[in-house]
Design an enzyme around this catalytic site. Structure first.
Site, PDB file in Angstrom:
ATOM      1  N   ASP A  92       5.379   7.990   8.184  1.00 35.91           N
ATOM      2  CA  ASP A  92       6.357   9.007   8.558  1.00 35.91           C
ATOM      3  C   ASP A  92       7.508   9.044   7.552  1.00 35.91           C
ATOM      4  O   ASP A  92       7.974   8.004   7.079  1.00 35.91           O
ATOM      5  CB  ASP A  92       6.892   8.672   9.952  1.00 35.91           C
ATOM      6  CG  ASP A  92       7.829   9.732  10.499  1.00 35.91           C
ATOM      7  OD1 ASP A  92       7.382  10.878  10.657  1.00 35.91           O
ATOM      8  OD2 ASP A  92       9.000   9.401  10.759  1.00 35.91           O
ATOM      9  N   GLU A 103      -5.621  -6.382   0.158  1.00 38.55           N
ATOM     10  CA  GLU A 103      -6.018  -7.710   0.632  1.00 38.55           C
ATOM     11  C   GLU A 103      -7.153  -7.622   1.663  1.00 38.55           C
ATOM     12  O   GLU A 103      -7.805  -8.629   1.962  1.00 38.55           O
ATOM     13  CB  GLU A 103      -4.826  -8.416   1.283  1.00 38.55           C
ATOM     14  CG  GLU A 103      -3.645  -8.664   0.353  1.00 38.55           C
ATOM     15  CD  GLU A 103      -2.415  -9.140   1.131  1.00 38.55           C
ATOM     16  OE1 GLU A 103      -2.546  -9.395   2.354  1.00 38.55           O
ATOM     17  OE2 GLU A 103      -1.341  -9.232   0.527  1.00 38.55           O
TER      18      GLU A 103
END
Length: 553
Positions: free
Chosen positions: A216, A267
């Site tokens: 956002d 990751e």
């Protein structure tokens, strides 16, 4: 026009070609019956989404919040608000979606928190200059007694961007910055503690198995040094999409944040994705958010906000493929979301309605419903044939128009209150969607309660009604999505065709796409075989505000 071949960015990651369905949880499905949608409600309707043919869902905020701005004011980033259920409900929903081959993207709100967040409550109790206040943007006021705000910035929701606090000793104190509502204080993203906190938030949800994040206000997290005064143009877009050099939008420093987040997502296995909500003045600037080491997608707001004009639509498609292609990213395509007038109404407005203003009982330029729906269906027929990723907003597959006649006493958008009713805001696109024509609350729940009133005429848009009608908007969406997958239209190249200035026409492999935005029928000739049409028509002349996919004999 000369023939031009344009390619989507190469790559096999799922997000490059996915069709992603936005769920606004409080308005999607309500299992508890309290009038507000919830996560168990989402789980209960996943079969319908699988049947529709989408690849992923994006859930608007469901995290702990006092709901001053429908969940975009987060008090705890690591939990589910009881209004929507529990973390266990989220895990159940996630597993059920994955079992159906549907990926899940969650909304993350990093520009600001709720004023009920523990950090902000600590800041209010702490002294000026303290580490607690350094997590947010606190400043001394101007004037003899600090009674004047630090600058003149205007809030997106109306009024100023600064609110003065009362210090713990009862004296008038510092001011804090909030781009939006006073209940939404902005974080100071120059603070390493803030950055480390959000790395932890990302990992919390990634560890649970989410496939990505919609970010956002992705263009608002860094403010210009010195916080200089700025007065927007009188007809300014509320989220800054129309202006250059706004000191609180699109600052260069935001890119360092997303490079950092990109590493966090890397990751994890499975092509996790970041998609940014960044309202920027040009596609060239928008594409900077999706350079190879930053976000994976950003919303194509210039495309969404393009008016129903063939030359302008062709231009924004061309520019989108060019600019996103330069940085190796797919373009995204979107026509509606929870912040704008639904495109079944917006495309037929006859007066300006800037983003965020909304439309209501006293608005000028209200659309003709039939024209709006015809254009919406044609626009979707174009969009779902474009290479890249497409976003759908819940209810658009039913052809839902904007709810324009909401009585004033039921409105809930902060924009309505902050502007004293001068701007209607976004309630009209957030009304709970209809599932069954003859059920309580049209099947939104079993009690008939609804946090915003549903228009009486919405029974004809209910999903069960449209399921039974082969000419319905729902069937059009299902057909388009099925064929998009069959012909692998999310990837590959686009070749422009010249069928006149009033037409949008291009080829995707053996599939030809055309939309007639002119005043007269568009004759294609006798060598075409239609695959699908936005609305049924006979012969080979495409009527005004119609679109089709076809092959050549």
């Amino acid at each position: 026009m000369t023939e031009l071949e344009q390619f989507a960015a190469p790559g096999s990651e799922w997000w490059r070609s996915a069709v992603i369905y936005q769920i606004y949880p409080r308005s999607f499905a309500d299992a508890s019956g309290d009038g507000i949608g919830d996560l168990p409600g989402v789980t209960s309707r996943l079969d319908s989404l699988q049947d529709l043919g989408i690849d992923a869902i994006w859930l608007s905020p469901f995290m702990t919040s006092p709901q001053k701005d429908a969940g975009y004011d987060v008090a705890d980033y690591r939990d589910v608000d009881p209004l929507f259920g529990t973390l266990a409900d989220f895990d159940t929903m996630l597993a059920a979606a994955h079992a159906r081959g549907i990926r899940v993207i969650v909304d993350l709100v990093p520009n600001h928190s709720s004023d009920q967040h523990v950090w902000f409550q600590q800041a209010l109790k702490a002294a000026p200059g303290s580490p607690e206040r350094a997590r947010y943007i606190f400043r001394d006021g101007k004037g003899e007694n600090g009674e004047i705000p630090p600058n003149n910035w205007e809030s997106v929701f109306g009024g100023g961007q600064w609110t003065r606090i009362t210090e713990p000793d009862g004296t008038p104190g510092q001011w804090y910055l909030h781009i939006f509502d006073p209940s939404q204080p902005d974080f100071d993203w120059t603070n390493e503690e803030v950055r480390e906190e959000f790395r932890g938030v990302l990992r919390f949800w990634l560890d649970r198995g989410v496939d990505g994040f919609r970010v956002d206000v992705a263009h608002g997290m860094i403010k210009a040094d010195g916080l200089p005064d700025y007065t927007p143009p009188s007809e300014s877009d509320s989220m800054g999409g129309g202006e250059d050099d706004v000191p609180y939008w699109g600052q260069e420093g935001v890119h360092d944040i997303y490079r950092d987040w990109h590493k966090v997502l890397a990751e994890y296995d499975g092509d996790r994705a970041l998609c940014g909500e960044a309202w920027l003045p040009t596609l060239k600037k928008t594409a900077l958010w999706v350079r190879p080491d930053e976000m994976h997608q950003t919303f194509n707001f210039p495309y969404m906000m393009t008016e129903w004009d063939a030359e302008k639509v062709r231009g924004v498609i061309r520019d989108s493929l060019e600019e996103f292609g330069k940085v190796g990213a797919p373009s995204t395509w979107v026509l509606s979301n929870h912040d704008v007038i639904r495109h079944a109404s917006r495309l037929a407005l006859t007066a300006d309605s800037p983003q965020g203003d909304g439309i209501g009982p006293k608005s000028a330029g209200k659309p003709d419903e039939a024209t709006g729906l015809a254009r919406a269906r044609a626009a979707t027929t174009i969009m779902l044939a474009l290479p890249g990723s497409s976003y759908l907003y819940q209810g658009e597959e039913l052809g839902l128009p904007e709810a324009m006649e909401i009585p004033d006493e039921f409105r809930q958008d902060p924009t309505w209150f902050r502007t004293n009713g001068e701007r209607y805001g976004r309630d009209g696109c957030r009304v709970p969607i209809p599932w069954e024509a003859d059920a309580a609350a049209y099947g939104f729940n079993t009690t008939g309660d609804s946090w915003l009133p549903q228009p009486e005429e919405w029974s004809r848009f209910a999903r069960d009604v449209e399921e039974a009608d082969p000419a319905s908007t729902l069937h059009m969406y299902k057909t388009l999505l099925g064929m998009r997958r069959e012909f692998e239209l999310g990837n590959g190249s686009l070749v422009w065709e010249d069928l006149g200035e009033s037409a949008i026409a291009f080829r995707r492999g053996d599939v030809y796409v055309v939309a007639n935005l002119g005043a007269e029928p568009l004759e294609l000739g006798d060598d075409v075989t239609f695959i699908t049409q936005s609305q049924r028509f006979d012969g080979t002349a495409v009527p005004t505000d119609h679109a089709a996919w076809y092959t050549k004999n």
